[in-house]
Each structure stands twice: as C-alpha cells, then as structure tokens.
Design an enzyme around this catalytic site. Structure first.
Site, PDB file in Angstrom:
ATOM      1  N   SER A 197      92.985  -5.504  15.271  1.00 39.67           N
ATOM      2  CA  SER A 197      93.149  -5.945  16.654  1.00 39.67           C
ATOM      3  C   SER A 197      94.629  -5.980  17.036  1.00 39.67           C
ATOM      4  CB  SER A 197      92.475  -7.308  16.824  1.00 39.67           C
ATOM      5  OG  SER A 197      92.386  -7.677  18.170  1.00 39.67           O
ATOM      6  N   HIS A 401      83.764  -6.925  16.956  1.00 39.58           N
ATOM      7  CA  HIS A 401      85.214  -7.032  16.767  1.00 39.58           C
ATOM      8  C   HIS A 401      85.583  -7.725  15.456  1.00 39.58           C
ATOM      9  CE1 HIS A 401      89.205  -6.594  18.508  1.00 39.58           C
ATOM     10  NE2 HIS A 401      89.488  -7.832  18.157  1.00 39.58           N
TER      11      HIS A 401
END
Length: 425
Positions: A197, A401
């Site tokens: 990320s 995610h």
C-alpha cells in the site's frame, strides 16, 4: 513485461455480498458501546487497568511489540535507529541473514501500520519469516510518526510541527535514510524493496525525486499500491473516496487533529472487548469488509490483529494527502492551495511526480476485491512505469487490501511467487 491473472477462472466480483444491517443490529451495537462506555465512566482508571490486564492475559499477541513477537516465534530480531536529513529518528527491525553475504531486503508497511504487520500472523503467513528462512537479511522499516519512530532531534510529538509531514517526506527523507543505513551496515551495494500500500507508493516518490536510488534497488515489489488513475477516469466515482472519508478528513482539519490512530494499549484492550463481544463483533467484521474489500472467511483473531497492526499511528496530513490522490486521480505532491503551490512548485497545481525516472525493475501485485486499489489504476500504473517486470493479479477470487498481509494461504498465493522472482535479480 509479464501479466499474470486468474481472471478467466475467477472473474472479480463487483457487488457486495455481506449482509445489510438491520435495525436490531444497530440497536445491539449501540447497547454494546453504551455498556462499555458506562463501565469506563463509573469505574475510571482502575477499570481500564484491570481491563487491559485481562485482555493481555487472554490475547497476549495483540499487545506484543515486534522484537517480542519475533522471539515468541523463534526468530532473533535486532533494533536499529536511523536519523533522517530533517531530524526524524526511525526505528528499524532486523532479522539477520544466516551468512555475511546474505542479500538484504527492506519491507515497508502501509498507512497507519508498523513493522509488526510483516510478522504478526506467524511463520507460515508472514513474509519476513519466509524471507529469513530462505537466508535473506530482512529489515522492517517504520516511517516517521509511528510507534517505533516518534523521536526527533529537536521536536516532540506534542509539537504540531512534528506532524507536519505526509507520505511525500516519507519517500524523500525516510526511505533514503533507511536504504543507506542498511547498505552501510551490510556492506552490500543493493537491496530488494517490498512495500504494501503506502509502502509501495512512497518508493515511487523516492525514485522519481531522487533517481540515483534506482541503482541501489535490485527489485521493487509493490503490493496493493496505487498511483494515478487513467487520464479518462480521473475524478470518476470508482477513483474517489467514499463520502464518509471526505467527512472524516474535514472533521480532522476543523478539529486541528495532528495524529491519527496512535498506538495505545488501552485502545487495543477496548478493541479486544468490542470485537470479541457477541453483540458488537459484527461491526468489526463490517468495518474490515467495507474498507478493505471482500475476502475469504476471516477469523475473529485475524480481524483483531488486522486492526491492531493498523494502529501504529501517523500524521493527519498523510491521510489528507492520500485523500487528495484518490480524489484527483493524480500522483502529485501535497496540495497547499494555489498561492502556496505557486511559491513551492511554480504552479497553481501541486507538482506531479515524474515516474518515468523510475528505472529500477518493478513487480506489481494486486487483489481482485481490493476496494482501495482499482484494477484499472494498477494496469495504468504498469504502462507509465518504464521498467515493469510483471503485473500479477493474486490468483484468488476474493483477495482484498489486507489479504497481502494476513490471508490464510499467502505462501501459496503470493510468497512462493515473490521468492522465485528474487532469484532472477
């Protein structure tokens, strides 16, 4: 450039399958919150202290710091400290290689997280341990402002000036400080870089702003990372943050909040009771799915740990910069407004990062149901970076995610592939 995908076998789902909340769910959740807050107000600090002790005895791993986690899992970990050019002192954790010639790998966590994310789910599911078992010299970075990097040569976290940074400074100052320190300490000329990320995004800040660091990286592995959106899709709904994110950012600005999600044992204890309670645990599960995307079956323990490793702490300005990125769809420096932008960047608009200067080889990985990283953005990123080695959708029908950190089958779905790639660089 190799593009691998399981899309033919497992088309990505666009809809949401988690159940809608009923009025009863909301009432039960509210009652749970009220009960917890009532106990705190009636019994005060003595209750909080007792609650923390009980939670620690029930779920000790939630309260461990990185060195204790590693020791608990049978690995030796060192703690190092690195000073940046602008005075921040960063904590680095290291699992030393088995040989002096072991190649170093730097793992960089995502937004609001900390180095624990790479070891929190045990040897079979943690990338740091997988790399260490293969003989690599593993370094776990911590960006400024998190629990391990809250020192400065002149500023204190109580000073608002301490928090005047976004992910721009992390890429421009933090990463080069860590990279140079690791290379000096190991005597190596290059290292592998792996980021999740934000950890993937800030390396592109570094390599575009300070391109000499391209020669210091053997390979960049970017997991669940987003830069700009395709030009024809910038400012379209799928690339904009949900309305509640915008409202949250406005609240932060108005309230003058400097730090978000700081590490706190009290918060961890309250999280344990909240997410373990039969009345309120549904809120935690819904929070994860709504913010991260659909995944395979997630255990209660995984949800707890997932939220804990997202409580490392960071600046509010970092979140504002992220919201700017997903609102505009552009990979730009921080937007200070037209007047200040003109002084800083020579333009009314914030300067864009020139990713054509990123010449280090890049391996890109993304998930089918990652709400934060749209597939279109990933594929567009692969076209604007000049040296993309591969673009790979993780071969799972549901992979969100945070699955890059905690999925039950990470070794088979992701880590074995990454370890194989390293042998070519």
């Amino acid at each position: 450039m190799a593009v691998q995908s399981s899309e033919d076998d497992h088309p990505a789902e666009t809809g949401s399958r988690h159940r809608c909340w009923t009025a009863g769910d909301i009432v039960r959740s509210a009652v749970g919150c009220i009960l917890i807050l009532t106990m705190i107000s009636v019994h005060g600090e003595s209750f909080v202290s007792m609650a923390i002790q009980r939670a620690r005895s029930m779920k000790p791993k939630l309260f461990m710091k990185a060195p204790e986690r590693a020791e608990n899992d049978g690995y030796r970990m060192e703690t190092h400290h690195v000073q940046t050019d602008d005075g921040y002192i960063l904590g680095l954790h290291r699992i030393p290689g088995k040989r002096e010639s072991s190649k170093p790998v730097l793992l960089q966590h995502g937004q609001h997280s900390m180095s624990d994310c790479w070891i929190a789910f045990g040897p079979s599911r943690s990338l740091a341990y997988q790399l260490a078992d293969k003989g690599y010299d593993v370094w776990l970075g911590n960006i400024r402002g998190n629990i391990y990097s809250k020192d400065h040569t002149t500023l204190n976290p109580s000073d608002s000036a301490f928090w005047n940074f976004s992910w721009h400074e992390m890429g421009f100052y933090d990463l080069p400080a860590m990279i140079d320190y690791i290379l000096r300490t190991t005597g190596q000329s290059k290292l592998y870089y792996m980021g999740h990320s934000l950890g993937g995004r800030i390396v592109f800040v570094l390599l575009s702003m300070r391109p000499e660091y391209n020669d210091k990286l053997r390979l960049v592995v970017a997991m669940a990372s987003r830069l700009s959106a395709p030009p024809d899709q910038q400012r379209t709904p799928e690339f904009r943050p949900p309305r509640n994110v915008n409202l949250f950012q406005r609240f932060v600005e108005v309230a003058g909040i400097n730090e978000l999600f700081p590490y706190s044992e009290r918060r961890i204890a309250m999280l344990y009771y909240f997410c373990s309670n039969s009345i309120t645990r549904a809120i935690c599960r819904k929070f994860v799915q709504d913010s991260m995307g659909e995944s395979e079956v997630i255990s209660e323990d995984d949800i707890l740990m997932m939220i804990v490793i997202g409580m490392g702490g960071n600046s509010a300005k970092t979140s504002q910069h992220y919201t700017q990125l997903i609102e505009s769809g552009k990979f730009q420096q921080f937007d200070y407004g037209p007047e200040v932008n003109l002084q800083m960047y020579g333009s009314n608009q914030p300067a864009e990062y020139d990713v054509t200067r990123v010449t280090a080889p890049v391996s890109i990985h993304y998930g089918a149901t990652d709400k934060r990283v749209p597939e279109e953005g990933v594929l567009y990123m692969s076209t604007i970076l000049p040296n993309v080695a591969e673009v790979r959708k993780v071969p799972s029908e549901k992979f969100n995610h945070m699955d890059f950190i905690c999925h039950m089958n990470l070794k088979e779905l992701l880590y074995d592939h990454i370890l194989s790639c390293l042998e070519n660089y």
